[in-house]
Design an enzyme around this catalytic site. Sequence first.
Site, PDB file in Angstrom:
ATOM      1  NE  ARG A 163      -5.778  -4.301 -24.785  1.00  0.00           N
ATOM      2  CZ  ARG A 163      -5.951  -3.252 -23.994  1.00  0.00           C
ATOM      3  NH1 ARG A 163      -4.986  -2.839 -23.197  1.00  0.00           N
ATOM      4  NH2 ARG A 163      -7.099  -2.594 -23.994  1.00  0.00           N
ATOM      5  CD  GLU A 181      -3.160   3.291 -18.206  1.00  0.00           C
ATOM      6  OE1 GLU A 181      -2.076   2.784 -18.585  1.00  0.00           O
ATOM      7  OE2 GLU A 181      -4.262   2.778 -18.455  1.00  0.00           O
ATOM      8  NE  ARG A 239      -7.502  -3.467 -20.155  1.00  0.00           N
ATOM      9  CZ  ARG A 239      -8.380  -3.260 -19.199  1.00  0.00           C
ATOM     10  NH1 ARG A 239      -8.864  -4.256 -18.495  1.00  0.00           N
ATOM     11  NH2 ARG A 239      -8.796  -2.037 -18.932  1.00  0.00           N
TER      12      ARG A 239
END
Length: 163
Positions: free
Chosen positions: A107, A64, A56
């Site tokens: 992540r 998104e 990430r």
Amino acid sequence: MQQMILKKSLFLLFLSFFLIHSSSVPKQGDFLEISKFVDGDTFWVKHPNGTDEKIRLIGVNTPEARNTGRTQVEYFGKEASAYVKKYLTGKKVRLEYDVQRLDRYKRTLAYVYLEDGTFLNAHLVGNGYATVATYPPNVKYAARFQELEKKARSGKKGLWAAH
């Protein structure tokens, strides 16, 4: 004499533990292949030992690109995701870490560099594909990202273009 033997044994134990574990931990400086794209700010890399790791980008957020759970597709999300996929396909990346290594979703948080030296996080903000999203303690490049976003907005780049 026994103390000296004990110290040597502990040192050798520590050294072997370090060598075993350091070979499986990604080193800042290794260039890695991208194995899968999630969206504009998240993708997977493949390590030389065959393991995959979800990355990430630190300090930035792309809109998104798909509906998942509570999130909905956002303006310019599909464009940002498609841009990153096209831009990175066939390229290798180097990871740089900040203070915090993992986020709450497990992540790996990283600043990402391409082999040609391009700083991906900054590139995305500067070209209007991402906005600044810094969360302490990972704020190493926050001021740089803020300046790039300001220029992208004023230059009406990417998601800042009139629609």
